[in-house]
Design a protein around this motif. Structure first.
Motif, PDB file in Angstrom:
ATOM      1  N   VAL A 180       0.893  -1.228  -0.084  1.00 28.83           N
ATOM      2  CA  VAL A 180       0.121  -0.055  -0.046  1.00 28.83           C
ATOM      3  C   VAL A 180       0.839   1.246  -0.134  1.00 28.83           C
ATOM      4  N   LEU A 181       2.009   1.212   0.874  1.00 29.83           N
ATOM      5  CA  LEU A 181       2.771   2.440   0.759  1.00 29.83           C
ATOM      6  C   LEU A 181       3.612   2.563  -0.274  1.00 29.83           C
ATOM      7  N   GLU A 182       3.923   1.472  -0.646  1.00 26.49           N
ATOM      8  CA  GLU A 182       5.034   1.642  -1.938  1.00 26.49           C
ATOM      9  C   GLU A 182       4.090   2.076  -3.215  1.00 26.49           C
ATOM     10  N   GLU A 183       3.066   1.608  -3.320  1.00 28.14           N
ATOM     11  CA  GLU A 183       2.238   1.969  -4.516  1.00 28.14           C
ATOM     12  C   GLU A 183       1.802   3.431  -4.708  1.00 28.14           C
ATOM     13  N   ALA A 184       1.420   3.826  -3.299  1.00 29.61           N
ATOM     14  CA  ALA A 184       1.107   5.333  -3.002  1.00 29.61           C
ATOM     15  C   ALA A 184       2.233   6.224  -3.465  1.00 29.61           C
ATOM     16  N   MET A 185       3.219   5.756  -3.294  1.00 27.58           N
ATOM     17  CA  MET A 185       4.591   6.620  -3.487  1.00 27.58           C
ATOM     18  C   MET A 185       5.202   6.393  -4.924  1.00 27.58           C
ATOM     19  N   GLN A 186       4.782   5.302  -5.440  1.00 23.61           N
ATOM     20  CA  GLN A 186       5.047   5.107  -6.950  1.00 23.61           C
ATOM     21  C   GLN A 186       4.085   5.983  -7.582  1.00 23.61           C
ATOM     22  N   GLN A 187       2.977   6.568  -7.300  1.00 26.55           N
ATOM     23  CA  GLN A 187       2.031   7.310  -8.040  1.00 26.55           C
ATOM     24  C   GLN A 187       2.368   8.531  -7.663  1.00 26.55           C
ATOM     25  N   GLY A 188       3.394   9.145  -7.109  1.00 28.94           N
ATOM     26  CA  GLY A 188       3.746  10.401  -6.923  1.00 28.94           C
ATOM     27  C   GLY A 188       3.733  11.062  -5.449  1.00 28.94           C
ATOM     28  N   TYR A 189       3.154  10.211  -4.595  1.00 28.21           N
ATOM     29  CA  TYR A 189       3.118  10.634  -3.314  1.00 28.21           C
ATOM     30  C   TYR A 189       4.188  10.373  -2.395  1.00 28.21           C
ATOM     31  N   ARG A 190       5.372  11.116  -2.649  1.00 28.71           N
ATOM     32  CA  ARG A 190       6.559  10.589  -1.993  1.00 28.71           C
ATOM     33  C   ARG A 190       6.801  11.276  -0.641  1.00 28.71           C
ATOM     34  N   MET A 191       6.021  12.097  -0.096  1.00 29.53           N
ATOM     35  CA  MET A 191       6.249  12.777   1.182  1.00 29.53           C
ATOM     36  C   MET A 191       5.309  11.739   1.990  1.00 29.53           C
ATOM     37  N   LEU A 192       6.055  10.825   2.824  1.00 33.37           N
ATOM     38  CA  LEU A 192       5.364   9.809   3.363  1.00 33.37           C
ATOM     39  C   LEU A 192       6.189   9.491   4.888  1.00 33.37           C
ATOM     40  N   LEU A 193       5.152   9.479   5.943  1.00 28.99           N
ATOM     41  CA  LEU A 193       5.530   8.946   7.000  1.00 28.99           C
ATOM     42  C   LEU A 193       5.083   7.548   7.460  1.00 28.99           C
ATOM     43  N   PRO A 194       5.501   6.590   7.050  1.00 31.84           N
ATOM     44  CA  PRO A 194       5.041   5.117   7.302  1.00 31.84           C
ATOM     45  C   PRO A 194       4.805   4.789   8.591  1.00 31.84           C
ATOM     46  N   LEU A 195       3.612   4.231   8.995  1.00 27.07           N
ATOM     47  CA  LEU A 195       3.256   3.822  10.317  1.00 27.07           C
ATOM     48  C   LEU A 195       3.571   2.194  10.425  1.00 27.07           C
ATOM     49  N   GLN A 196       3.769   1.794  11.680  1.00 28.43           N
ATOM     50  CA  GLN A 196       4.362   0.511  11.785  1.00 28.43           C
ATOM     51  C   GLN A 196       3.122  -0.441  11.516  1.00 28.43           C
ATOM     52  N   PHE A 197       3.392  -1.601  11.103  1.00 31.21           N
ATOM     53  CA  PHE A 197       2.502  -2.835  10.829  1.00 31.21           C
ATOM     54  C   PHE A 197       1.669  -3.056  11.973  1.00 31.21           C
ATOM     55  N   GLY A 198       0.367  -3.225  11.672  1.00 29.71           N
ATOM     56  CA  GLY A 198      -0.472  -3.713  12.881  1.00 29.71           C
ATOM     57  C   GLY A 198      -1.142  -2.729  13.793  1.00 29.71           C
ATOM     58  N   LEU A 199      -1.200  -1.320  13.202  1.00 27.33           N
ATOM     59  CA  LEU A 199      -1.746  -0.217  14.003  1.00 27.33           C
ATOM     60  C   LEU A 199      -3.086  -0.220  13.691  1.00 27.33           C
ATOM     61  N   THR A 200      -4.121  -0.466  14.652  1.00 25.78           N
ATOM     62  CA  THR A 200      -5.394  -0.244  14.366  1.00 25.78           C
ATOM     63  C   THR A 200      -5.856   0.803  15.345  1.00 25.78           C
ATOM     64  N   VAL A 201      -7.129   1.573  15.225  1.00 25.91           N
ATOM     65  CA  VAL A 201      -7.794   2.556  16.205  1.00 25.91           C
ATOM     66  C   VAL A 201      -9.165   2.381  16.007  1.00 25.91           C
ATOM     67  N   GLU A 202      -9.629   2.723  16.946  1.00 24.60           N
ATOM     68  CA  GLU A 202     -11.331   2.879  16.966  1.00 24.60           C
ATOM     69  C   GLU A 202     -11.832   3.842  16.239  1.00 24.60           C
ATOM     70  N   ASP A 203     -11.414   5.131  16.531  1.00 21.53           N
ATOM     71  CA  ASP A 203     -12.036   6.274  15.579  1.00 21.53           C
ATOM     72  C   ASP A 203     -10.954   7.101  15.445  1.00 21.53           C
ATOM     73  N   TRP A 204     -11.381   8.180  14.710  1.00 18.48           N
ATOM     74  CA  TRP A 204     -10.286   9.497  14.361  1.00 18.48           C
ATOM     75  C   TRP A 204     -10.061  10.248  15.514  1.00 18.48           C
ATOM     76  N   GLU A 205     -10.983  10.476  16.319  1.00 19.64           N
ATOM     77  CA  GLU A 205     -10.851  11.192  17.624  1.00 19.64           C
ATOM     78  C   GLU A 205      -9.532  10.461  18.459  1.00 19.64           C
ATOM     79  N   SER A 206      -9.654   9.209  18.552  1.00 16.41           N
ATOM     80  CA  SER A 206      -8.434   8.715  19.359  1.00 16.41           C
ATOM     81  C   SER A 206      -7.050   9.108  18.668  1.00 16.41           C
ATOM     82  N   VAL A 207      -7.099   9.183  17.307  1.00 10.08           N
ATOM     83  CA  VAL A 207      -5.992   9.556  16.595  1.00 10.08           C
ATOM     84  C   VAL A 207      -5.537  10.684  16.797  1.00 10.08           C
TER      85      VAL A 207
END
Length: 244
Positions: A62-89
């Motif tokens: 997912v990350l590499e395909e996004a970068m390949q489509q030109g979105y190079r400015m990326l902070l990758p998150l560690q594998f396995g990160l799930t959250v309940e909702d956006w407020e917690s983020v």
């Protein structure tokens, strides 16, 4: 049944548009804005994701395909990160660490991570070292066929270990002299196997990748069949996006 949101990485707003990517569990990858940050995510279909090869590769893809489509400015998150909702983020990440995230984006602007892993054959290198070291070779020949005491075994073992470590360091210094000048930053990572002698990540300007690649090829020719070099020229910048 849903288990919240699975997060892949963070981009500066507005982030990727119309990627049409499939993430883990075959779920469509979407983009969500929180202030100045765009989160790449999909719906989580598992409470906890096993770090299997399939899942790990799915996350990376997912990350590499996004970068390949030109979105190079990326902070990758560690594998396995799930959250309940956006407020917690917002509460746990963007609100307390927003300024730190911006600093990381500034550091990564116009730059990419590349990785170099170097392997050798332990037995072949040991044999080569003994043949090239007249003193060690003479000592081996002299003791061949004798019953050795524990002190002799330890002494020879330590001498061999020092010799191999010295040869390893000589190789590493050649790689560093050739590659380090091109890097803005570099990180030496843990060795993953007995045969691996060097494992480094480099943060380099995007337009220097061709030069960096040519230097890796030059090193490959220099050491011929003595070393196996694995060069990854396209990866999410995990080694250079750590929050302090």
């Amino acid at each position: 049944m849903g288990y919240g949101l699975y997060l892949y990485g963070i981009f500066p707003a507005p982030g990727p548009k119309n990627l049409q990517l499939k993430g883990l569990d075959g779920q469509p990858v979407q983009n969500h804005l929180i202030g100045e940050f765009a989160f790449l995510y999909s719906e989580a279909k598992q409470e906890r994701y096993l770090a299997s090869r399939r899942n790990l590769l799915g996350h990376e893809k997912v990350l590499e395909e996004a970068m390949q489509q030109g979105y190079r400015m990326l902070l990758p998150l560690q594998f396995g990160l799930t959250v309940e909702d956006w407020e917690s983020v917002n509460q746990q990440l963007t609100a307390p660490y927003g300024e730190s995230l911006k600093i990381l984006f500034n550091k990564l602007e116009g730059r990419r991570e590349v990785g170099v892993k170097v392997f050798w054959e332990n037995e072949a290198e040991l044999q080569k070292m003994v043949e090239e070291n007249e003193i060690l070779k003479a000592k081996r020949d002299r003791l061949e066929g004798q019953r050795l005491g524990m002190d002799q075994v330890i002494e020879i073992g330590q001498e061999i270990e020092r010799g191999l470590e010295g040869r390893k360091q000589e190789i590493i210094e050649v790689f560093q002299a050739e590659l380090n000048p091109l890097a803005v930053e570099m990180v030496e990572n843990d060795l993953l196997t007995e045969k691996m002698i060097y494992n480094a990540a480099y943060l380099i300007p995007w337009d220097l990748e061709q030069t960096f690649s040519e230097r890796v090829e030059k090193l490959d020719r220099l050491f011929e069949s003595r070393l196996l070099i694995r060069y990854n020229n396209f990866t999410a910048p995990y080694n250079f996006s750590q929050l302090n």
